[in-house]
Design an enzyme around this catalytic site. Structure first.
Site, PDB file in Angstrom:
ATOM      1  N   CYS A   9     -35.730   5.930 -22.513  1.00 26.23           N
ATOM      2  CA  CYS A   9     -34.564   6.614 -23.087  1.00 26.23           C
ATOM      3  C   CYS A   9     -34.021   5.841 -24.273  1.00 26.23           C
ATOM      4  O   CYS A   9     -33.640   6.419 -25.276  1.00 26.23           O
ATOM      5  CB  CYS A   9     -33.497   6.803 -22.025  1.00 26.23           C
ATOM      6  SG  CYS A   9     -33.070   5.275 -21.173  1.00 26.23           S
ATOM      7  N   GLU A  56     -26.858   9.913 -17.450  1.00 19.44           N
ATOM      8  CA  GLU A  56     -27.620   9.004 -18.338  1.00 19.44           C
ATOM      9  C   GLU A  56     -28.681   9.864 -19.013  1.00 19.44           C
ATOM     10  O   GLU A  56     -29.671  10.236 -18.385  1.00 19.44           O
ATOM     11  CB  GLU A  56     -28.285   7.896 -17.514  1.00 19.44           C
ATOM     12  CG  GLU A  56     -27.323   6.910 -16.895  1.00 19.44           C
ATOM     13  CD  GLU A  56     -26.752   5.921 -17.891  1.00 19.44           C
ATOM     14  OE1 GLU A  56     -27.122   5.989 -19.083  1.00 19.44           O
ATOM     15  OE2 GLU A  56     -25.932   5.098 -17.486  1.00 19.44           O
ATOM     16  N   ASN A  89     -39.953   8.459 -16.088  1.00 19.72           N
ATOM     17  CA  ASN A  89     -40.461   7.336 -16.905  1.00 19.72           C
ATOM     18  C   ASN A  89     -40.418   5.989 -16.180  1.00 19.72           C
ATOM     19  O   ASN A  89     -41.339   5.193 -16.277  1.00 19.72           O
ATOM     20  CB  ASN A  89     -39.752   7.279 -18.255  1.00 19.72           C
ATOM     21  CG  ASN A  89     -38.256   7.160 -18.129  1.00 19.72           C
ATOM     22  OD1 ASN A  89     -37.662   7.504 -17.097  1.00 19.72           O
ATOM     23  ND2 ASN A  89     -37.616   6.668 -19.168  1.00 19.72           N
ATOM     24  N   GLU A 104     -24.115   2.857 -16.109  1.00 19.76           N
ATOM     25  CA  GLU A 104     -24.714   2.274 -14.917  1.00 19.76           C
ATOM     26  C   GLU A 104     -24.764   0.761 -15.110  1.00 19.76           C
ATOM     27  O   GLU A 104     -24.655   0.262 -16.226  1.00 19.76           O
ATOM     28  CB  GLU A 104     -26.128   2.829 -14.705  1.00 19.76           C
ATOM     29  CG  GLU A 104     -26.096   4.323 -14.399  1.00 19.76           C
ATOM     30  CD  GLU A 104     -27.408   4.879 -13.866  1.00 19.76           C
ATOM     31  OE1 GLU A 104     -28.393   4.860 -14.609  1.00 19.76           O
ATOM     32  OE2 GLU A 104     -27.422   5.336 -12.706  1.00 19.76           O
TER      33      GLU A 104
HETATM   34  P1  NAD Z   1     -35.454  16.297 -17.049  1.00 16.34           P
HETATM   35  O1  NAD Z   1     -34.032  16.505 -17.437  1.00 16.34           O
HETATM   36  O2  NAD Z   1     -36.434  17.364 -17.304  1.00 16.34           O
HETATM   37  O3  NAD Z   1     -35.566  16.006 -15.478  1.00 16.34           O
HETATM   38  C1  NAD Z   1     -34.844  14.960 -14.855  1.00 16.34           C
HETATM   39  C2  NAD Z   1     -34.648  15.297 -13.394  1.00 16.34           C
HETATM   40  O4  NAD Z   1     -33.806  16.449 -13.287  1.00 16.34           O
HETATM   41  C3  NAD Z   1     -35.929  15.646 -12.637  1.00 16.34           C
HETATM   42  O5  NAD Z   1     -35.835  15.080 -11.345  1.00 16.34           O
HETATM   43  C4  NAD Z   1     -35.871  17.164 -12.567  1.00 16.34           C
HETATM   44  O6  NAD Z   1     -36.588  17.711 -11.475  1.00 16.34           O
HETATM   45  C5  NAD Z   1     -34.388  17.404 -12.404  1.00 16.34           C
HETATM   46  N1  NAD Z   1     -33.916  18.735 -12.821  1.00 16.34           N
HETATM   47  C6  NAD Z   1     -34.492  19.608 -13.672  1.00 16.34           C
HETATM   48  N2  NAD Z   1     -33.727  20.722 -13.814  1.00 16.34           N
HETATM   49  C7  NAD Z   1     -32.621  20.517 -13.055  1.00 16.34           C
HETATM   50  C8  NAD Z   1     -31.433  21.271 -12.821  1.00 16.34           C
HETATM   51  N3  NAD Z   1     -31.234  22.445 -13.387  1.00 16.34           N
HETATM   52  N4  NAD Z   1     -30.489  20.731 -12.019  1.00 16.34           N
HETATM   53  C9  NAD Z   1     -30.649  19.517 -11.458  1.00 16.34           C
HETATM   54  N5  NAD Z   1     -31.765  18.760 -11.633  1.00 16.34           N
HETATM   55  C10 NAD Z   1     -32.739  19.246 -12.430  1.00 16.34           C
HETATM   56  O7  NAD Z   1     -35.871  14.923 -17.737  1.00 16.34           O
HETATM   57  P2  NAD Z   1     -37.304  14.209 -17.708  1.00 16.34           P
HETATM   58  O8  NAD Z   1     -38.213  14.955 -18.614  1.00 16.34           O
HETATM   59  O9  NAD Z   1     -37.716  13.954 -16.296  1.00 16.34           O
HETATM   60  O10 NAD Z   1     -36.951  12.782 -18.335  1.00 16.34           O
HETATM   61  C11 NAD Z   1     -36.949  12.517 -19.692  1.00 16.34           C
HETATM   62  C12 NAD Z   1     -35.542  12.468 -20.238  1.00 16.34           C
HETATM   63  O11 NAD Z   1     -34.756  11.541 -19.490  1.00 16.34           O
HETATM   64  C13 NAD Z   1     -35.497  11.982 -21.667  1.00 16.34           C
HETATM   65  O12 NAD Z   1     -34.587  12.768 -22.401  1.00 16.34           O
HETATM   66  C14 NAD Z   1     -34.958  10.564 -21.534  1.00 16.34           C
HETATM   67  O13 NAD Z   1     -34.335  10.067 -22.686  1.00 16.34           O
HETATM   68  C15 NAD Z   1     -34.029  10.698 -20.387  1.00 16.34           C
HETATM   69  N6  NAD Z   1     -33.760   9.403 -19.784  1.00 16.34           N
HETATM   70  C16 NAD Z   1     -32.505   8.842 -19.910  1.00 16.34           C
HETATM   71  C17 NAD Z   1     -32.249   7.580 -19.391  1.00 16.34           C
HETATM   72  C18 NAD Z   1     -30.897   6.904 -19.529  1.00 16.34           C
HETATM   73  O14 NAD Z   1     -30.644   5.965 -18.795  1.00 16.34           O
HETATM   74  N7  NAD Z   1     -30.026   7.343 -20.433  1.00 16.34           N
HETATM   75  C19 NAD Z   1     -33.268   6.895 -18.730  1.00 16.34           C
HETATM   76  C20 NAD Z   1     -34.520   7.496 -18.619  1.00 16.34           C
HETATM   77  C21 NAD Z   1     -34.751   8.749 -19.138  1.00 16.34           C
END
Ligand code: NAD
Length: 472
Positions: free
Chosen positions: A274, A240, A144, A448
């Site tokens: 998020c 996060e 995002n 963070e």
């Molecule tokens: P996701 O969990 O699908 O992927 C995030 C990252 O993790 C990607 O780089 C992905 O390739 C990697 N990944 C996937 N499977 C993995 C595994 N088994 N082990 C290690 N890495 C792995 O999330 P997304 O769809 O990319 O992002 C959306 C989510 O992120 C939403 O839930 C959003 O709320 C959250 N988010 C949180 C914050 C925060 O600061 N709290 C900020 C932005 C987004």
């Protein structure tokens, strides 16, 4: 566009193969990114490990490096921002803002200090609480805010004296790879390695024996897998994760006074934030006026390709997310919800979905209970404020929340009852580099940003010195 390279050991490295990156405004592949092999990941980890000893030696060198990177990012903002529009979908103005924000984050982080606390100092004894870097950090980011959220990890990890291997989301790898090119010019080889690939690469990183810490931003589901992968080596963790932020409107405001700010607290970046507002609780007497006001704003928003003049919201970033938002809105509709604005994809090849206001829903409906992470906002009436607070808290999410009132003191008292990492009053999404940001409950572990985020990239060393010479 296929000249994007990884950064491993200070060098530009092509992948073992390549994968396509889709422009969400067209649904078509517009660029290719390198796919990192296991051997290349090992090389990146070894290089980061090798660079650690020298990098931790001089904080002055590290601060200057962060400032140099900030300058280089600003200088290349006009080149990076259009790539961010193509890979992420956000409007050009917002993409430019993200690049400049990333530069600011480097600058502000460079100004932070890592304190030495003296807890005893007598003629016989001095005890200091010091902070040491951890070693190699494995950083994993979502799609995002790919650039900014990467910098939230890179800048403090480096300042604290760690080295890194970072992997962006496979949906948005390009701007992080471009940042890697800046970093390899500015830093000694191995200090930051940027690799790209799919989810399996993330899993290799979290189970790899070299990293001492994992800093992960993404979904709760993946966050749990990351925590499990970190456990065998007791790797340090910052998670996060997702949110389902409630905004509670108090009964002393008018719908007009709060609607615009609530709207953008929910729909910024097409709701793919998020800590966006994901549920609004409204007193019964304000419910209909607020639903109408939000719907009117939604209908006036210009949605389109991020390069088009005047566009305020781009497409959803990727097809799974586009389908998920449709599924949640359709599910609410089937359950009897009223769609006050939006409610169906805009058609065409891109992943365009208009800002959608959903009324007459309640807890128990997926759109309310789950994280939609997209442009669909449920509005829920309440009769009793205690009940609204209770409903806002009755969830495993705990990222952030907000309370809206004519009386900031009254709102602050209510906000203090929200079970979340950040509580805002009369605003939402006000995130700054010098204050901590993180989730309560399932929304995360650790924080963070600011001094607090920086300390997450360190561990304590208690230095307890008997002042008398040995044998004296
Ligand atoms: P996701 O969990 O699908 O992927 C995030 C990252 O993790 C990607 O780089 C992905 O390739 C990697 N990944 C996937 N499977 C993995 C595994 N088994 N082990 C290690 N890495 C792995 O999330 P997304 O769809 O990319 O992002 C959306 C989510 O992120 C939403 O839930 C959003 O709320 C959250 N988010 C949180 C914050 C925060 O600061 N709290 C900020 C932005 C987004």
């Amino acid at each position: 566009m296929s000249d994007f390279t990884m950064t491993i050991d200070g060098k530009a490295v092509a992948g073992s193969s390549r994968f396509g990156v889709i422009n969400p405004a067209t649904g078509e592949v517009f660029a290719e990114a390198p796919e990192c092999s296991r051997a290349q990941l090992d090389a990146a980890m070894d290089s980061a490990q090798g660079a650690f000893r020298a990098w931790q030696a001089d904080v002055g060198v590290r601060k200057k490096a962060l400032l140099d990177v900030a300058e280089a990012l600003e200088a290349r903002a006009n080149e990076i921002a259009p790539v961010l529009v193509r890979e992420q979908g956000k409007p050009l103005k917002d993409a430019f803002g993200e690049v400049m924000g990333a530069a600011v984050w480097f600058q502000v982080t460079a100004g932070l200090e890592i304190p030495v606390e003296v807890v005893a100092d007598t003629p016989e004894n001095r005890i200091e609480v010091r902070r040491r870097p951890l070693g190699v950090v494995a950083a994993i980011t979502p799609w995002n805010y790919p650039l900014l959220l990467g910098v939230w990890k890179i800048a403090p990890a480096l300042l604290a004296g760690n080295t890194l291997v970072i992997k962006p989301s496979p949906f948005t790898p390009l701007t992080t790879l471009m940042l890697g090119a800046i970093l390899r010019d500015a830093l000694p080889p191995g200090v930051v390695n940027v690799v790209s690939g799919g989810d399996a690469l993330g899993a290799w990183m979290t189970s790899h024996p070299v990293p001492r810490k994992i800093s992960f931003t993404g979904s709760i589901e993946t966050g749990k897998k990351v925590a499990a992968a970190a456990a065998p080596d007791l790797k340090r963790l910052t998670l996060e994760l997702g949110g389902n932020d409630a905004a509670i409107v108090l009964d002393d405001v008018s719908a007009d006074a709060v609607a615009e700010k609530l709207f953008w607290g929910a729909f910024q970046n097409c709701g793919q934030v998020c800590s966006a507002i994901k549920r609004v609780y409204v007193p019964e007497k304000l419910y209909h006026p607020l639903v109408e006001r939000l719907a009117a704003i939604a209908q006036g928003v210009k949605v389109g390709d991020g390069f088009q003049e005047g566009v305020q919201l781009g497409p959803l970033n990727n097809r799974p997310q586009f389908e998920r938002v449709q599924e949640l809105v359709d599910d609410a509709r089937r359950g009897g919800a009223r769609i006050a604005a939006g409610g169906a994809p805009l058609g065409g090849k891109g992943y365009f979905y208009p800002p959608t206001i959903v009324a007459d829903v309640a807890e128990g409906v997926r759109l309310v209970d789950e994280e939609q992470f997209g442009p669909a906002l449920p509005v829920l009436p309440y009769r009793n404020l205690d009940d609204a607070v209770e409903r806002a808290n009755r969830t495993n999410f705990g990222l952030s929340g907000s309370v809206w009132s004519q009386d900031p003191e009254r709102a602050t008292a209510v906000a203090g009852r929200l079970e979340c990492g950040t509580a805002w009053v009369n605003q939402h999404l006000a995130i700054v580099p010098f204050a901590p940001f993180g989730g309560a409950k399932w929304s995360g572990i650790g924080v963070e940003n600011g001094h607090w985020g920086l300390l997450g990239f360190t561990e304590i060393q208690t230095m307890n010195v008997a002042k008398k010479p040995a044998g004296g």
